[in-house]
Design an enzyme around this catalytic site. Structure first.
Site, PDB file in Angstrom:
ATOM      1  N   SER A  13       0.843  -1.190   0.000  1.00 19.19           N
ATOM      2  CA  SER A  13       0.000   0.000   0.000  1.00 19.19           C
ATOM      3  C   SER A  13       0.873   1.232   0.000  1.00 19.19           C
ATOM      4  O   SER A  13       1.965   1.226   0.575  1.00 19.19           O
ATOM      5  CB  SER A  13      -0.888   0.004   1.240  1.00 19.19           C
ATOM      6  OG  SER A  13      -1.625   1.216   1.284  1.00 19.19           O
ATOM      7  N   HIS A  14       0.382   2.278  -0.638  1.00 19.19           N
ATOM      8  CA  HIS A  14       1.100   3.549  -0.622  1.00 19.19           C
ATOM      9  C   HIS A  14       0.356   4.542   0.266  1.00 19.19           C
ATOM     10  O   HIS A  14       0.664   5.719   0.281  1.00 19.19           O
ATOM     11  CB  HIS A  14       1.255   4.093  -2.053  1.00 19.19           C
ATOM     12  CG  HIS A  14       2.190   3.249  -2.884  1.00 19.19           C
ATOM     13  ND1 HIS A  14       3.471   3.621  -3.178  1.00 19.19           N
ATOM     14  CD2 HIS A  14       2.026   2.029  -3.419  1.00 19.19           C
ATOM     15  CE1 HIS A  14       4.066   2.670  -3.885  1.00 19.19           C
ATOM     16  NE2 HIS A  14       3.187   1.687  -4.052  1.00 19.19           N
ATOM     17  N   LYS A  18      -2.896   3.409   6.231  1.00 16.08           N
ATOM     18  CA  LYS A  18      -3.098   1.955   6.213  1.00 16.08           C
ATOM     19  C   LYS A  18      -1.816   1.230   6.589  1.00 16.08           C
ATOM     20  O   LYS A  18      -1.834   0.268   7.343  1.00 16.08           O
ATOM     21  CB  LYS A  18      -3.434   1.510   4.789  1.00 16.08           C
ATOM     22  CG  LYS A  18      -4.839   1.684   4.389  1.00 16.08           C
ATOM     23  CD  LYS A  18      -4.943   0.942   3.073  1.00 16.08           C
ATOM     24  CE  LYS A  18      -6.136   1.293   2.298  1.00 16.08           C
ATOM     25  NZ  LYS A  18      -6.104   0.671   0.983  1.00 16.08           N
ATOM     26  N   GLU A  45      -3.272  -0.143 -11.107  1.00 14.39           N
ATOM     27  CA  GLU A  45      -4.583   0.480 -11.217  1.00 14.39           C
ATOM     28  C   GLU A  45      -5.625  -0.460 -10.628  1.00 14.39           C
ATOM     29  O   GLU A  45      -5.563  -1.677 -10.854  1.00 14.39           O
ATOM     30  CB  GLU A  45      -4.885   0.729 -12.699  1.00 14.39           C
ATOM     31  CG  GLU A  45      -5.717   1.964 -12.908  1.00 14.39           C
ATOM     32  CD  GLU A  45      -6.160   2.077 -14.357  1.00 14.39           C
ATOM     33  OE1 GLU A  45      -7.334   2.387 -14.581  1.00 14.39           O
ATOM     34  OE2 GLU A  45      -5.306   1.815 -15.238  1.00 14.39           O
ATOM     35  N   ASP A  74      -7.676  -3.591   0.558  1.00 17.74           N
ATOM     36  CA  ASP A  74      -8.558  -2.692  -0.183  1.00 17.74           C
ATOM     37  C   ASP A  74      -9.749  -2.455   0.718  1.00 17.74           C
ATOM     38  O   ASP A  74     -10.342  -3.397   1.261  1.00 17.74           O
ATOM     39  CB  ASP A  74      -8.987  -3.244  -1.535  1.00 17.74           C
ATOM     40  CG  ASP A  74      -9.501  -2.107  -2.412  1.00 17.74           C
ATOM     41  OD1 ASP A  74      -8.695  -1.238  -2.789  1.00 17.74           O
ATOM     42  OD2 ASP A  74     -10.718  -2.053  -2.688  1.00 17.74           O
ATOM     43  N   SER A  75     -10.061  -1.202   0.919  1.00 22.74           N
ATOM     44  CA  SER A  75     -11.071  -0.901   1.916  1.00 22.74           C
ATOM     45  C   SER A  75     -11.822   0.350   1.528  1.00 22.74           C
ATOM     46  O   SER A  75     -11.447   1.052   0.593  1.00 22.74           O
ATOM     47  CB  SER A  75     -10.394  -0.726   3.278  1.00 22.74           C
ATOM     48  OG  SER A  75      -9.283   0.131   3.165  1.00 22.74           O
ATOM     49  N   LYS A 180      -9.419   1.967  18.122  1.00 26.05           N
ATOM     50  CA  LYS A 180      -9.848   1.727  16.734  1.00 26.05           C
ATOM     51  C   LYS A 180      -9.234   0.424  16.233  1.00 26.05           C
ATOM     52  O   LYS A 180      -9.923  -0.399  15.628  1.00 26.05           O
ATOM     53  CB  LYS A 180      -9.445   2.896  15.822  1.00 26.05           C
ATOM     54  CG  LYS A 180      -9.816   2.623  14.364  1.00 26.05           C
ATOM     55  CD  LYS A 180      -9.307   3.644  13.362  1.00 26.05           C
ATOM     56  CE  LYS A 180      -9.513   3.113  11.945  1.00 26.05           C
ATOM     57  NZ  LYS A 180      -8.866   3.920  10.919  1.00 26.05           N
TER      58      LYS A 180
HETATM   59  P1  IMP Z   1      -8.013   2.001  -1.289  1.00 25.21           P
HETATM   60  O1  IMP Z   1      -8.323   0.738  -0.540  1.00 25.21           O
HETATM   61  O2  IMP Z   1      -6.553   2.289  -1.353  1.00 25.21           O
HETATM   62  O3  IMP Z   1      -8.720   2.042  -2.584  1.00 25.21           O
HETATM   63  O4  IMP Z   1      -8.569   3.204  -0.426  1.00 25.21           O
HETATM   64  C1  IMP Z   1      -9.464   3.047   0.599  1.00 25.21           C
HETATM   65  C2  IMP Z   1      -9.944   4.371   1.099  1.00 25.21           C
HETATM   66  O5  IMP Z   1     -11.028   4.071   2.003  1.00 25.21           O
HETATM   67  C3  IMP Z   1      -8.926   5.111   1.928  1.00 25.21           C
HETATM   68  O6  IMP Z   1      -8.194   6.029   1.190  1.00 25.21           O
HETATM   69  C4  IMP Z   1      -9.836   5.819   2.940  1.00 25.21           C
HETATM   70  O7  IMP Z   1     -10.364   6.933   2.369  1.00 25.21           O
HETATM   71  C5  IMP Z   1     -10.980   4.867   3.135  1.00 25.21           C
HETATM   72  N1  IMP Z   1     -10.711   4.062   4.311  1.00 25.21           N
HETATM   73  C6  IMP Z   1     -10.323   2.767   4.350  1.00 25.21           C
HETATM   74  N2  IMP Z   1     -10.111   2.365   5.615  1.00 25.21           N
HETATM   75  C7  IMP Z   1     -10.360   3.441   6.388  1.00 25.21           C
HETATM   76  C8  IMP Z   1     -10.285   3.651   7.788  1.00 25.21           C
HETATM   77  O8  IMP Z   1      -9.903   2.789   8.603  1.00 25.21           O
HETATM   78  N3  IMP Z   1     -10.633   4.884   8.191  1.00 25.21           N
HETATM   79  C9  IMP Z   1     -11.008   5.875   7.352  1.00 25.21           C
HETATM   80  N4  IMP Z   1     -11.062   5.731   6.047  1.00 25.21           N
HETATM   81  C10 IMP Z   1     -10.745   4.515   5.557  1.00 25.21           C
END
Ligand code: IMP
Length: 203
Positions: A13-14, A18, A45, A74-75, A180
């Site tokens: 992850s960048h 996270k 991507e 991924d979240s 958290k």
């Molecule tokens: P990705 O998984 O890199 O596509 O980005 C996930 C995005 O979801 C993050 O940049 C946050 O905006 C949001 N996100 C995921 N986990 C959390 C968390 O624990 N707290 C707040 N935002 C989150």
């Protein structure tokens, strides 16, 4: 799939927020985290349509690019009244500059357009662990709550300042980070990973 104590694992992850949380989760298991950024691995991507699909694509890319095991997250935040948006687009709603005040304001405006000031919501996390051999396993966790506006608190990252987990009255950005980490979507996915028995004392 087995990773003994002392194994190196790329955190694919960048996103600094996270990476910090995943390193904290890995610490007690004797796994040595390496960051994708410091290894110069590119960010693929996110072309899949699900959290799990995107986590797998990121984990595979880092495992193949580094020759080490790789863990990707991924979240995102799914807002019930917005049909699950921003969901897999949670990072993209913050725009090029990754400004989450823009993303939180967009959620507030879209709710307002529906005559609402809040909604039920959940954070979802898919964690994928991939080996350079192509072996892969994925685990999902969720935490349910409600949204509050304006945003409150300085801890955490992303949408934390507007999310109150069920049973609490402070946002994820107001509570102690350790609190958290103990209950988040990421912690729940990580618990499943641990219960799968992948991390072992020795081979
Ligand atoms: P990705 O998984 O890199 O596509 O980005 C996930 C995005 O979801 C993050 O940049 C946050 O905006 C949001 N996100 C995921 N986990 C959390 C968390 O624990 N707290 C707040 N935002 C989150």
């Amino acid at each position: 799939m087995r990773l003994p104590r002392g194994s190196q694992l790329v955190v694919a992850s960048h996103n600094e927020g996270k990476v910090r949380e995943i390193k904290a989760l890995l610490g007690p298991h004797g796994i040595v985290p390496l960051s994708a950024g410091s290894l110069g691995l590119p960010e693929p991507e996110e072309t899949a349509k699900t959290f799990a699909g995107n986590a797998e694509l990121k984990a595979r890319a880092s495992a193949q690019g580094s020759g080490h095991a790789a863990l990707a997250d991924d979240s995102g935040l799914c807002v019930e009244a917005l049909g699950g948006d921003p969901g897999i687009y949670s990072a993209r709603w913050a725009g090029e500059t990754k400004d989450f005040s823009i993303a939180m304001t967009r959620i507030e405006s879209e709710l307002k357009a529906k005559g609402l000031t809040t909604s039920a919501a959940k954070f979802v996390c898919a964690l994928s662990l991939a080996l350079p051999s192509g072996e892969i396993q994925t685990f999902e966790g969720e935490v349910h709550g409600t949204l509050t506006f304006p945003p409150r608190g300085d801890h955490g990252f992303g949408y934390d300042p507007i999310f109150i987990a069920d049973g609490m009255d402070q946002t994820f950005a107001e509570i102690d980070p350790a609190q958290k980490h103990a209950m988040s979507h990421r912690a729940r996915a990580f618990e499943k990973l641990l219960h799968s028995g992948i991390f072992v004392e020795s081979l």
